[in-house]
Design an enzyme around this catalytic site. Structure first.
Site, PDB file in Angstrom:
ATOM      1  N   GLY A  53       0.432  -1.055  -0.190  1.00 26.27           N
ATOM      2  CA  GLY A  53       0.143  -0.112   0.357  1.00 26.27           C
ATOM      3  C   GLY A  53       0.877   1.062  -0.006  1.00 26.27           C
ATOM      4  N   ARG A  54       0.568   1.871   1.327  1.00 25.58           N
ATOM      5  CA  ARG A  54       1.647   3.428   1.351  1.00 25.58           C
ATOM      6  C   ARG A  54       1.377   4.071  -0.044  1.00 25.58           C
ATOM      7  NH1 ARG A  54       6.951   2.119   3.674  1.00 25.58           N
ATOM      8  NH2 ARG A  54       6.575  -0.370   4.149  1.00 25.58           N
ATOM      9  N   HIS A  55      -0.238   4.555   0.001  1.00 25.41           N
ATOM     10  CA  HIS A  55      -0.330   5.211  -0.736  1.00 25.41           C
ATOM     11  C   HIS A  55      -2.082   5.882  -0.825  1.00 25.41           C
ATOM     12  CE1 HIS A  55      -1.919   1.134  -2.697  1.00 25.41           C
ATOM     13  NE2 HIS A  55      -2.632   2.362  -3.146  1.00 25.41           N
ATOM     14  N   ALA A  56      -2.851   6.598  -1.301  1.00 23.46           N
ATOM     15  CA  ALA A  56      -3.868   7.143  -1.016  1.00 23.46           C
ATOM     16  C   ALA A  56      -4.190   7.024  -2.742  1.00 23.46           C
ATOM     17  CB  ALA A  56      -3.985   8.302  -0.468  1.00 23.46           C
ATOM     18  N   HIS A 102      -3.520   5.086   2.930  1.00 24.12           N
ATOM     19  CA  HIS A 102      -3.286   2.614   3.664  1.00 24.12           C
ATOM     20  C   HIS A 102      -2.394   2.269   3.626  1.00 24.12           C
ATOM     21  CE1 HIS A 102      -5.244   3.036  -0.451  1.00 24.12           C
ATOM     22  NE2 HIS A 102      -4.681   1.754  -0.544  1.00 24.12           N
TER      23      HIS A 102
END
Length: 140
Positions: A53-56, A102
Protein backbone atom coordinates in the site's frame (compact mmCIF):
# COMPACT_ATOMS: atom_id res chain seq x y z
CA UNK A 1 -15.01 17.93 -4.40
CA UNK A 2 -16.84 14.78 -3.42
CA UNK A 3 -17.44 14.22 0.27
CA UNK A 4 -16.23 10.77 1.30
CA UNK A 5 -16.96 8.92 4.53
CA UNK A 6 -14.12 7.70 6.73
CA UNK A 7 -13.02 4.08 6.21
CA UNK A 8 -15.55 1.57 7.54
CA UNK A 9 -16.24 -2.17 7.58
CA UNK A 10 -18.66 -3.59 5.02
CA UNK A 11 -20.44 -6.87 5.82
CA UNK A 12 -21.53 -8.95 2.85
CA UNK A 13 -24.41 -11.42 3.11
CA UNK A 14 -23.24 -14.82 4.35
CA UNK A 15 -25.44 -17.48 2.79
CA UNK A 16 -25.14 -21.16 3.69
CA UNK A 17 -24.35 -23.29 6.70
CA UNK A 18 -21.28 -24.94 8.28
CA UNK A 19 -22.13 -28.36 6.84
CA UNK A 20 -22.34 -27.10 3.23
CA UNK A 21 -20.16 -23.97 3.24
CA UNK A 22 -20.94 -20.35 2.48
CA UNK A 23 -21.20 -17.87 -0.35
CA UNK A 24 -21.10 -14.09 -0.08
CA UNK A 25 -22.37 -11.81 -2.83
CA UNK A 26 -21.97 -8.18 -3.78
CA UNK A 27 -23.81 -6.77 -6.79
CA UNK A 28 -23.11 -3.45 -8.49
CA UNK A 29 -25.33 -0.64 -7.34
CA UNK A 30 -26.72 -2.62 -4.41
CA UNK A 31 -25.89 -2.76 -0.72
CA UNK A 32 -23.39 -3.37 0.69
CA UNK A 33 -21.21 -2.16 -2.22
CA UNK A 34 -20.86 1.63 -2.00
CA UNK A 35 -19.88 2.02 -5.70
CA UNK A 36 -20.00 0.29 -9.09
CA UNK A 37 -16.97 -1.99 -9.45
CA UNK A 38 -14.70 -1.12 -12.41
CA UNK A 39 -11.68 -3.25 -11.51
CA UNK A 40 -10.94 -6.37 -9.46
CA UNK A 41 -7.47 -7.51 -8.40
CA UNK A 42 -5.93 -9.71 -5.72
CA UNK A 43 -2.63 -10.11 -3.92
CA UNK A 44 -1.19 -13.31 -2.48
CA UNK A 45 2.02 -14.95 -1.21
CA UNK A 46 3.10 -11.64 0.31
CA UNK A 47 5.80 -12.22 2.95
CA UNK A 48 4.67 -11.23 6.47
CA UNK A 49 7.56 -8.75 6.76
CA UNK A 50 6.35 -6.70 3.78
CA UNK A 51 4.09 -3.66 4.18
CA UNK A 52 2.14 -2.93 1.00
CA UNK A 53 0.00 0.00 0.00
CA UNK A 54 1.67 3.16 1.28
CA UNK A 55 -0.52 5.34 -0.92
CA UNK A 56 -3.86 7.11 -1.30
CA UNK A 57 -5.93 7.84 -4.38
CA UNK A 58 -7.30 10.96 -6.05
CA UNK A 59 -10.61 9.30 -7.10
CA UNK A 60 -10.55 5.53 -6.60
CA UNK A 61 -12.68 4.01 -3.86
CA UNK A 62 -11.91 0.43 -2.80
CA UNK A 63 -13.27 -2.43 -0.75
CA UNK A 64 -10.51 -4.71 0.60
CA UNK A 65 -11.44 -8.29 1.51
CA UNK A 66 -9.31 -10.99 3.16
CA UNK A 67 -10.52 -13.89 1.00
CA UNK A 68 -8.13 -16.07 3.02
CA UNK A 69 -5.79 -15.47 5.95
CA UNK A 70 -5.48 -12.21 7.87
CA UNK A 71 -4.78 -8.66 6.69
CA UNK A 72 -4.03 -5.77 9.02
CA UNK A 73 -4.95 -2.46 7.39
CA UNK A 74 -3.98 0.94 8.76
CA UNK A 75 -5.77 3.98 7.37
CA UNK A 76 -4.92 7.63 7.90
CA UNK A 77 -6.96 10.66 6.92
CA UNK A 78 -5.31 14.00 6.09
CA UNK A 79 -6.45 15.42 9.45
CA UNK A 80 -4.33 12.77 11.23
CA UNK A 81 -7.13 10.35 12.20
CA UNK A 82 -5.64 6.83 12.17
CA UNK A 83 -7.64 3.61 12.28
CA UNK A 84 -6.48 -0.02 12.46
CA UNK A 85 -8.59 -2.81 10.94
CA UNK A 86 -8.03 -6.56 11.13
CA UNK A 87 -9.64 -8.40 8.24
CA UNK A 88 -9.91 -12.17 8.65
CA UNK A 89 -13.49 -13.09 7.70
CA UNK A 90 -14.12 -13.46 3.95
CA UNK A 91 -17.59 -11.92 4.27
CA UNK A 92 -16.25 -8.65 5.74
CA UNK A 93 -14.55 -5.97 3.66
CA UNK A 94 -13.07 -2.58 4.40
CA UNK A 95 -14.25 0.47 2.48
CA UNK A 96 -11.26 2.73 1.75
CA UNK A 97 -12.16 6.15 0.29
CA UNK A 98 -9.74 8.01 -2.00
CA UNK A 99 -8.88 10.42 0.81
CA UNK A 100 -7.32 7.70 3.00
CA UNK A 101 -3.65 6.80 3.08
CA UNK A 102 -3.51 3.04 3.64
CA UNK A 103 -1.04 0.28 4.34
CA UNK A 104 -1.58 -3.47 4.53
CA UNK A 105 0.34 -6.26 6.22
CA UNK A 106 -0.51 -9.89 5.54
CA UNK A 107 -0.31 -13.30 7.15
CA UNK A 108 1.63 -15.67 4.88
CA UNK A 109 -1.57 -17.40 3.73
CA UNK A 110 -3.50 -14.18 3.06
CA UNK A 111 -5.27 -13.60 -0.22
CA UNK A 112 -6.51 -10.02 -0.56
CA UNK A 113 -9.37 -9.34 -2.98
CA UNK A 114 -9.81 -5.69 -3.96
CA UNK A 115 -12.91 -4.20 -5.58
CA UNK A 116 -12.16 -0.78 -7.09
CA UNK A 117 -14.39 2.00 -8.40
CA UNK A 118 -12.00 3.03 -11.19
CA UNK A 119 -9.84 1.30 -13.80
CA UNK A 120 -6.10 1.41 -13.08
CA UNK A 121 -4.53 4.81 -13.67
CA UNK A 122 -1.08 5.53 -12.25
CA UNK A 123 -1.91 9.26 -12.15
CA UNK A 124 -4.64 8.49 -9.59
CA UNK A 125 -2.08 7.27 -7.04
CA UNK A 126 -0.58 9.59 -4.41
CA UNK A 127 2.60 7.84 -3.25
CA UNK A 128 4.18 10.68 -1.26
CA UNK A 129 2.73 11.01 2.25
CA UNK A 130 3.34 14.78 2.52
CA UNK A 131 1.71 15.37 -0.86
CA UNK A 132 -1.29 13.27 0.29
CA UNK A 133 -1.76 15.41 3.40
CA UNK A 134 -1.38 18.70 1.53
CA UNK A 135 -3.76 17.67 -1.26
CA UNK A 136 -6.55 16.33 0.97
CA UNK A 137 -6.25 19.06 3.62
CA UNK A 138 -6.60 21.65 0.85
CA UNK A 139 -9.76 19.92 -0.41
CA UNK A 140 -11.47 19.87 2.98
Amino acid sequence: MADYPAPYLVEFPRLGAPEIGYISVGENGQDPLPFVVQRVFWTYYTPESIVRGRHAHQRTEQVLIAAAGRITVTTELANGDIQLFRLEDPYVGLYVPPCAWHTMQYSHTAVQLVLASQPYDEADYIRDHNQFRQLWLARS
